[in-house]
Scaffold this motif. Structure first.
Motif, PDB file in Angstrom:
ATOM      1  N   SER A  25       0.849  -1.183   0.000  1.00 46.59           N
ATOM      2  CA  SER A  25       0.000   0.000   0.000  1.00 46.59           C
ATOM      3  C   SER A  25       0.890   1.240   0.000  1.00 46.59           C
ATOM      4  O   SER A  25       2.090   1.159   0.276  1.00 46.59           O
ATOM      5  N   LYS A  26       0.275   2.369  -0.337  1.00 48.45           N
ATOM      6  CA  LYS A  26       1.017   3.621  -0.437  1.00 48.45           C
ATOM      7  C   LYS A  26       0.347   4.671   0.442  1.00 48.45           C
ATOM      8  O   LYS A  26      -0.881   4.767   0.474  1.00 48.45           O
ATOM      9  N   LEU A  27       1.169   5.447   1.128  1.00 52.01           N
ATOM     10  CA  LEU A  27       0.661   6.504   1.993  1.00 52.01           C
ATOM     11  C   LEU A  27       1.145   7.854   1.504  1.00 52.01           C
ATOM     12  O   LEU A  27       2.250   7.973   0.958  1.00 52.01           O
ATOM     13  N   PRO A  28       0.348   8.907   1.712  1.00 49.17           N
ATOM     14  CA  PRO A  28       0.744  10.243   1.250  1.00 49.17           C
ATOM     15  C   PRO A  28       2.039  10.696   1.907  1.00 49.17           C
ATOM     16  O   PRO A  28       2.333  10.345   3.060  1.00 49.17           O
ATOM     17  N   ASN A  29       2.804  11.492   1.175  1.00 49.17           N
ATOM     18  CA  ASN A  29       4.046  12.026   1.748  1.00 49.17           C
ATOM     19  C   ASN A  29       3.804  13.368   2.429  1.00 49.17           C
ATOM     20  O   ASN A  29       4.751  14.025   2.856  1.00 49.17           O
ATOM     21  N   SER A  30       2.529  13.777   2.543  1.00 49.25           N
ATOM     22  CA  SER A  30       2.193  15.081   3.114  1.00 49.25           C
ATOM     23  C   SER A  30       1.835  15.006   4.598  1.00 49.25           C
ATOM     24  O   SER A  30       1.501  16.027   5.212  1.00 49.25           O
ATOM     25  N   LEU A  31       1.893  13.811   5.190  1.00 47.77           N
ATOM     26  CA  LEU A  31       1.513  13.641   6.587  1.00 47.77           C
ATOM     27  C   LEU A  31       2.673  13.974   7.515  1.00 47.77           C
ATOM     28  O   LEU A  31       3.840  13.828   7.150  1.00 47.77           O
ATOM     29  N   ASN A  32       2.352  14.396   8.744  1.00 47.52           N
ATOM     30  CA  ASN A  32       3.418  14.532   9.736  1.00 47.52           C
ATOM     31  C   ASN A  32       3.654  13.164  10.375  1.00 47.52           C
ATOM     32  O   ASN A  32       2.971  12.187  10.062  1.00 47.52           O
ATOM     33  N   ALA A  33       4.620  13.075  11.281  1.00 44.87           N
ATOM     34  CA  ALA A  33       5.041  11.778  11.809  1.00 44.87           C
ATOM     35  C   ALA A  33       3.909  11.042  12.512  1.00 44.87           C
ATOM     36  O   ALA A  33       3.690   9.844  12.288  1.00 44.87           O
ATOM     37  N   SER A  34       3.171  11.734  13.377  1.00 41.12           N
ATOM     38  CA  SER A  34       2.094  11.056  14.110  1.00 41.12           C
ATOM     39  C   SER A  34       0.972  10.638  13.175  1.00 41.12           C
ATOM     40  O   SER A  34       0.389   9.552  13.322  1.00 41.12           O
ATOM     41  N   GLU A  35       0.660  11.489  12.190  1.00 41.16           N
ATOM     42  CA  GLU A  35      -0.362  11.128  11.200  1.00 41.16           C
ATOM     43  C   GLU A  35       0.081   9.928  10.378  1.00 41.16           C
ATOM     44  O   GLU A  35      -0.731   9.046  10.065  1.00 41.16           O
ATOM     45  N   PHE A  36       1.352   9.898  10.031  1.00 39.77           N
ATOM     46  CA  PHE A  36       1.878   8.802   9.220  1.00 39.77           C
ATOM     47  C   PHE A  36       1.820   7.490   9.997  1.00 39.77           C
ATOM     48  O   PHE A  36       1.434   6.446   9.448  1.00 39.77           O
ATOM     49  N   ASP A  37       2.182   7.537  11.266  1.00 36.42           N
ATOM     50  CA  ASP A  37       2.131   6.344  12.104  1.00 36.42           C
ATOM     51  C   ASP A  37       0.701   5.834  12.230  1.00 36.42           C
ATOM     52  O   ASP A  37       0.443   4.625  12.113  1.00 36.42           O
ATOM     53  N   ARG A  38      -0.219   6.760  12.436  1.00 35.06           N
ATOM     54  CA  ARG A  38      -1.627   6.380  12.546  1.00 35.06           C
ATOM     55  C   ARG A  38      -2.141   5.841  11.214  1.00 35.06           C
ATOM     56  O   ARG A  38      -2.939   4.896  11.184  1.00 35.06           O
ATOM     57  N   ALA A  39      -1.677   6.418  10.121  1.00 33.19           N
ATOM     58  CA  ALA A  39      -2.127   5.977   8.793  1.00 33.19           C
ATOM     59  C   ALA A  39      -1.707   4.536   8.509  1.00 33.19           C
ATOM     60  O   ALA A  39      -2.436   3.791   7.839  1.00 33.19           O
ATOM     61  N   ILE A  40      -0.535   4.140   8.994  1.00 31.43           N
ATOM     62  CA  ILE A  40      -0.109   2.742   8.829  1.00 31.43           C
ATOM     63  C   ILE A  40      -1.107   1.812   9.505  1.00 31.43           C
ATOM     64  O   ILE A  40      -1.571   0.822   8.923  1.00 31.43           O
ATOM     65  N   ASP A  41      -1.469   2.145  10.729  1.00 24.27           N
ATOM     66  CA  ASP A  41      -2.432   1.316  11.460  1.00 24.27           C
ATOM     67  C   ASP A  41      -3.792   1.306  10.772  1.00 24.27           C
ATOM     68  O   ASP A  41      -4.470   0.278  10.725  1.00 24.27           O
ATOM     69  N   GLU A  42      -4.201   2.459  10.245  1.00 28.11           N
ATOM     70  CA  GLU A  42      -5.497   2.530   9.562  1.00 28.11           C
ATOM     71  C   GLU A  42      -5.505   1.674   8.298  1.00 28.11           C
ATOM     72  O   GLU A  42      -6.512   1.021   7.991  1.00 28.11           O
ATOM     73  N   SER A  43      -4.389   1.672   7.561  1.00 25.14           N
ATOM     74  CA  SER A  43      -4.309   0.829   6.372  1.00 25.14           C
ATOM     75  C   SER A  43      -4.375  -0.650   6.747  1.00 25.14           C
ATOM     76  O   SER A  43      -5.054  -1.446   6.088  1.00 25.14           O
ATOM     77  N   LEU A  44      -3.669  -1.024   7.801  1.00 25.87           N
ATOM     78  CA  LEU A  44      -3.724  -2.413   8.259  1.00 25.87           C
ATOM     79  C   LEU A  44      -5.143  -2.799   8.659  1.00 25.87           C
ATOM     80  O   LEU A  44      -5.610  -3.910   8.370  1.00 25.87           O
ATOM     81  N   GLU A  45      -5.834  -1.872   9.313  1.00 20.48           N
ATOM     82  CA  GLU A  45      -7.207  -2.149   9.739  1.00 20.48           C
ATOM     83  C   GLU A  45      -8.124  -2.316   8.531  1.00 20.48           C
ATOM     84  O   GLU A  45      -8.942  -3.247   8.490  1.00 20.48           O
ATOM     85  N   ARG A  46      -8.001  -1.420   7.557  1.00 19.18           N
ATOM     86  CA  ARG A  46      -8.859  -1.512   6.372  1.00 19.18           C
ATOM     87  C   ARG A  46      -8.553  -2.777   5.570  1.00 19.18           C
ATOM     88  O   ARG A  46      -9.452  -3.407   5.003  1.00 19.18           O
ATOM     89  N   LEU A  47      -7.271  -3.127   5.495  1.00 16.95           N
ATOM     90  CA  LEU A  47      -6.876  -4.320   4.750  1.00 16.95           C
ATOM     91  C   LEU A  47      -7.089  -5.605   5.538  1.00 16.95           C
ATOM     92  O   LEU A  47      -6.973  -6.705   4.976  1.00 16.95           O
ATOM     93  N   GLN A  48      -7.350  -5.459   6.837  1.00 18.43           N
ATOM     94  CA  GLN A  48      -7.600  -6.599   7.723  1.00 18.43           C
ATOM     95  C   GLN A  48      -6.418  -7.572   7.730  1.00 18.43           C
ATOM     96  O   GLN A  48      -6.589  -8.798   7.651  1.00 18.43           O
ATOM     97  N   VAL A  49      -5.220  -7.010   7.797  1.00 16.38           N
ATOM     98  CA  VAL A  49      -3.996  -7.813   7.870  1.00 16.38           C
ATOM     99  C   VAL A  49      -3.138  -7.304   9.023  1.00 16.38           C
ATOM    100  O   VAL A  49      -3.329  -6.198   9.527  1.00 16.38           O
ATOM    101  N   ASP A  50      -2.181  -8.129   9.422  1.00 15.12           N
ATOM    102  CA  ASP A  50      -1.296  -7.763  10.528  1.00 15.12           C
ATOM    103  C   ASP A  50      -0.062  -7.003  10.067  1.00 15.12           C
ATOM    104  O   ASP A  50       0.592  -6.347  10.878  1.00 15.12           O
ATOM    105  N   TYR A  51       0.255  -7.119   8.782  1.00 14.44           N
ATOM    106  CA  TYR A  51       1.447  -6.457   8.275  1.00 14.44           C
ATOM    107  C   TYR A  51       1.300  -6.197   6.782  1.00 14.44           C
ATOM    108  O   TYR A  51       0.509  -6.855   6.089  1.00 14.44           O
ATOM    109  N   LEU A  52       2.056  -5.232   6.295  1.00 18.03           N
ATOM    110  CA  LEU A  52       2.180  -4.958   4.868  1.00 18.03           C
ATOM    111  C   LEU A  52       3.521  -5.490   4.395  1.00 18.03           C
ATOM    112  O   LEU A  52       4.550  -5.254   5.039  1.00 18.03           O
TER     113      LEU A  52
END
Length: 380
Positions: A82-109
């Motif tokens: 998966s790909k995440l925007p490069n416009s996020l700050n560090a905390s947003e980016f960390d949260r976005a990783i977890d959100e992608s995992l949740e949406r994809l219903q997987v434990d890791y990318l």
């Protein structure tokens, strides 16, 4: 289906990957398409936070397919990027990783890419704001396995990003009709990065609906077939994306999943004839894509404008040219530059052109050919 090592990730990916940007129809269609791709041997699925409901559709499909147990499909032999925007700050980016995992219903990318690293400023930002460090920490804690980047940026930027040694794979544009990034392919291979080619059918020339002139020139092959073979015959390239929106759109391209041998003599002959034809038709107006004309004071991307002219004049690729030309002034850093009619005849580019092209005249000619129809605004 053939499989190739994805650079230093040491993952062995199918030479075709399923891109999921076009899942706009329904969960049912998305699941059917993913199932069919997996059954045909595709083992790499690519999505992005910015692709609408793609991550949700993919996650729901995988949960269903992995639960069947009778199709030989397991999480261990499916690779998800998966790909995440490069416009996020560090905390947003960390949260976005977890959100992608949740949406994809997987434990890791298996792969996480910084999406659209198209400018040096964007790269400097993701380094300075801590996003790279967040990604590295996510590798340590097991949420992601490998870090890469996707880019629509310049060759110079791509080479710089490869040389940082921060990334294990790169997603980029490179096709028969756009070979500007050949040096990036060479550098990525030298640095052992996995190489993922973005949208060879669409961005590579809208080759799924080629003009009759081009079809005649590539006979007995189709233009898209030749582009696939040009790419798959290069052992440095790991995988090509297919943006199928329904199962049947996979059938024809996946016929080439085993066609990774060197180009045949007949294929090389047809590709050579394509070059000769362009040289003959364009004559002294052909732009060689040396990029020596840049920078332009009016921020016109002269080489790209003239590349689209080359294709429109030589091969009647007008539909593709209009599609890409309309993006100037409308797509920001994804497709930078002004349209050809912005030329002020300053003449700065003229002494830099080794072909001594009349660049201002060719820019205006391209604009006239590719501007298309002006649409009425709703308030007019």
């Amino acid at each position: 289906m053939q499989y190739r090592r994805f650079g230093q990730t040491n993952l062995y990916l199918s030479v075709f990957s399923l891109g999921t940007m076009r899942y706009l129809d329904s969960q049912e269609t998305a699941t059917a398409t993913i199932r069919y791709a997996l059954e045909k041997g595709v083992n790499h699925l690519e999505t992005a936070r910015g692709y609408g409901k793609s991550e949700v559709y993919l996650g729901t499909a995988l949960t269903e397919l992995l639960g069947t147990g009778d199709r030989g499909i397991s999480r261990e032999n499916i690779y998800i990027t998966s790909k995440l925007p490069n416009s996020l700050n560090a905390s947003e980016f960390d949260r976005a990783i977890d959100e992608s995992l949740e949406r994809l219903q997987v434990d890791y990318l298996d792969g996480l890419a910084l999406h659209g690293l198209n400018t040096e400023e964007q790269f400097n930002t993701v380094v300075s704001n801590g996003c790279i460090e967040v990604a590295q920490n996510a590798i340590q804690d097991g949420r992601i396995r490998h870090l890469g980047f996707s880019t629509h940026g310049s060759l110079e930027l791509i080479l710089k990003l490869i040389d940082t040694d921060l990334f294990e794979f790169v997603s980029l544009h490179y096709y028969y009709f756009f070979q500007r990034h050949a040096a990036a392919i060479a550098r990525a291979y030298e640095r052992d990065l996995g190489i993922f080619i973005i949208s060879p059918a669409d961005k590579g020339g809208r080759l799924y609906t080629p003009p009759s002139e081009l079809k005649a020139l590539t006979d007995p092959f189709s233009p898209l077939e030749l582009n696939y073979r040009f790419l798959l015959s290069d052992p440095r390239i790991t995988t090509l994306s297919i943006g199928a929106a329904k199962p049947e759109e996979l059938d024809w391209p996946l016929n080439f999943g085993d066609r990774v041998e060197s180009l045949t003599a007949e294929e090389r002959e047809v590709l050579a004839e394509l070059k000769n034809h362009a040289r003959s038709v364009l004559g002294p107006t052909q732009c060689s894509q040396c990029y020596e004309c840049l920078p332009c004071p009016e921020n016109i991307h002269i080489p790209e404008v003239l590349r689209l002219r080359n294709l429109a004049v030589a091969y009647q690729m007008v539909d593709y040219g209009q599609y890409r030309y309309r993006m100037f002034e409308n797509a920001g850093h994804w497709f930078p530059g002004m349209k050809g009619n912005r030329c002020t005849d300053c003449g700065e580019c003229l002494p830099r052109c080794p072909e001594e092209l009349d660049i201002p005249t060719l820019l205006r000619d391209t604009h006239d050919r590719l501007k298309g129809k002006s649409g009425r605004r709703l308030w007019e």
